[in-house]
Structures are given as structure tokens and as C-alpha cells.
Design an enzyme around this catalytic site. Structure first.
Site, PDB file in Angstrom:
ATOM      1  N   LYS A   8       0.851  -1.185   0.000  1.00 37.58           N
ATOM      2  CA  LYS A   8       0.000   0.000   0.000  1.00 37.58           C
ATOM      3  C   LYS A   8       0.888   1.238   0.000  1.00 37.58           C
ATOM      4  CE  LYS A   8      -0.291   1.073   4.899  1.00 37.58           C
ATOM      5  NZ  LYS A   8       0.732   2.142   4.777  1.00 37.58           N
ATOM      6  N   ASP A 132      -1.620  -1.300  10.763  1.00 35.65           N
ATOM      7  CA  ASP A 132      -1.866  -1.330   9.322  1.00 35.65           C
ATOM      8  C   ASP A 132      -2.612  -2.584   8.869  1.00 35.65           C
ATOM      9  OD1 ASP A 132      -0.576   1.058   9.075  1.00 35.65           O
ATOM     10  OD2 ASP A 132       1.197   0.274   8.070  1.00 35.65           O
TER      11      ASP A 132
END
Length: 268
Positions: A8, A132
Site C-alpha cells: 500500500k 496497518d
């Protein structure tokens, strides 16, 4: 079963305050990109984990893939498996690769064992592994607040754009990155800006870690500047570094980055 845990990027990363629990409040956009590891999980007589590709520092017993297994095994007593992770996403590079590996392991184990856990339940397990990790359960763009675990819908798509990720093979620890940051509240609406025109991002959407890290690691600053020179609509360091990304409308020449780890592809 085989899956491809993806990286990401952070589009904007504001460190807005220091929390009493020792973490920091942030505001950011998490956006999935196609740079991926390879994770295979198969039934086995005993639990095991091995990795190939990029060397993973630390004790393998603490890998997030194994943590995912132990979390589910505690509640569901699932059978042992053999895990093989081929590590491709650079480590300590602001790309969330380790978090993705753990989250994908949860999803795979849920499916393999017919546990029937919902995305929301899987996110709760993932949150126990790291801030995350929950993002990679649904794996779609979100506006993130809190310490990185509060997700809000975001009206943003970069479909059709191209991205270049350049990692200068510098490992920056989270501790080092935060040591150079002075938290401050945002003085504009980051979410609204992200939902607006990408042409406005360069002047407003910033990664707060850049102020100190680009001075210390001038190669990161050079890469960012070069991406803009090549026509990037927006370029930034992601996470706590050291990877820099550029978003483009067309393909670019990557010959300037042959000594680095580089990935390019289309955004969804």
C-alpha cells in the site's frame, strides 16, 4: 492455497497529535498497489513457516503469518499448516508488506477452515497484529485516522493512472522516523482535498516525515524531484519511508533507478 499480499501507499500522512498510549494520531489515505509477495499455505502434520526471497530480519517465530495462525487457533483450534512466504516487497520501506502478509494469512486460514468470519471480524483479529493490518482485509482505498485503525470511506479512484515506486534500499525504522516529527493539527480538510483534483495535491498533501528524512537522506529527495521532472502528477514518500512513489498518466523512463528496487504498474 496461494495468495499475493500486496503493498500500500500513503497519500498524505499527517501526524496530528501524540497519544497517551504512546502512539500517534494520524490522518492519511491508504491506497493499495500491485507490488506483491507470494504466500502459500497448505495442510500439514505440524505447523511450520519458511521464507525465501528478501531476507526477513528477526525471529521467524514472530512473523505475522504465524501470529495470524495462532490468533485463529486460539479461538477455533484449527489444524496445523505449512506456510511458505516468498518476500518481494522491500522491508522497512513504508509499504506495509509485513502487515499485508499477516492479513492475507488470516483471510486464507478463514477460507481454508470454513470459519465463516466476516470482514469486520477479520479486521478485529488483524488489529491485534498491528495498526496497518486491518486495511488489507478489504484492501480498498480508505481515509485513515486514529493511530491508523479508524477507516472512513473515501471518494477517490486513481483507476487508469500509472504508478512508479522507487525504494533506494534504505531501511528507516519507525522510531527514527517519528523522532524527527513534531505533531500538529491539520489546518485544512485533507479528506476533501484528496477527493478533489490531483493537480492540487502537490501544494497541500504532504507526508510529515519528509521534513526531517529528506534532509537526512538526500537520495530520497533526489528521487522525488526526479519523478516530478519526469511528469509526475503527484510524488511523495510513503509511510515512514524510504520508498517514493510517483503517479503518472503515461509510462516513464525507469533507467535512472537501476540501482534501486523499483516497481511500476497500473492503479485500480
Amino acid at each position: 492455497m496461494i495468495s499475493y499480499p500486496n503493498a500500500k501507499i500513503n497519500i498524505g500522512l499527517a501526524i496530528t497529535s501524540k497519544r497517551q498510549d504512546g502512539f500517534h494520531d494520524i490522518a492519511s489515505c491508504f491506497y493499495p498497489v500491485g507490488w506483491s509477495d507470494i504466500l502459500e499455505i497448505i495442510p500439514s502434520e505440524e505447523l511450520s513457516f519458511q521464507s525465501t526471497g528478501i531476507d526477513i530480519p528477526g525471529n521467524a517465530d514472530h512473523n505475522l503469518c504465524l501470529q495470524a495462525y495462532h490468533l485463529l487457533n486460539k479461538d477455533f483450534n484449527i489444524p496445523p499448516v505449512q506456510m511458505h512466504l516468498h518476500k518481494i516487497i522491500p522491508i522497512g520501506a513504508g509499504l506495509g508488506g509485513g502487515s499485508a502478509d499477516g492479513a492475507f494469512a488470516l483471510v486464507m486460514l478463514n477460507e481454508m477452515n470454513n470459519l465463516g468470519l466476516s470482514d469486520e471480524q477479520l479486521e478485529e483479529y488483524a488489529a491485534q497484529m498491528g495498526s496497518d493490518c486491518p486495511f488489507f482485509i478489504k484492501n480498498k482505498p480508505v481515509y485513515v485516522t486514529g493511530r491508523g485503525e479508524v477507516f472512513n470511506e473515501l471518494d477517490l479512484t486513481l483507476k487508469g493512472k500509472k504508478i512508479v515506486l522507487v525504494n533506494p534500499n534504505i531501511h528507516i525504522s519507525t522510531k527514527e522516523a517519528y523522532s524527527g516529527v513534531s505533531p500538529k493539527a491539520l489546518d485544512f480538510e485533507l479528506k476533501a482535498t484528496l477527493e478533489g483534483n490531483i493537480e492540487d495535491w502537490k501544494d497541500h498533501v504532504k507526508n510529515d516525515f519528509e521534513d526531517s528524512l529528506l534532509k537526512k537522506y538526500t537520495v530520497i529527495d533526489k528521487i522525488k524531484s526526479d519523478l516530478y521532472k519526469q511528469g509526475a502528477e503527484y510524488a511523495s514518500m510513503t509511510g515512514s519511508g524510504s520508498t517514493v512513489f510517483g503517479i503518472f498518466s503515461t509510462e516513464i523512463d525507469l533507467s535512472n533507478y537501476t540501482e534501486y528496487s523499483v516497481w511500476s504498474g497500473d492503479l485500480d
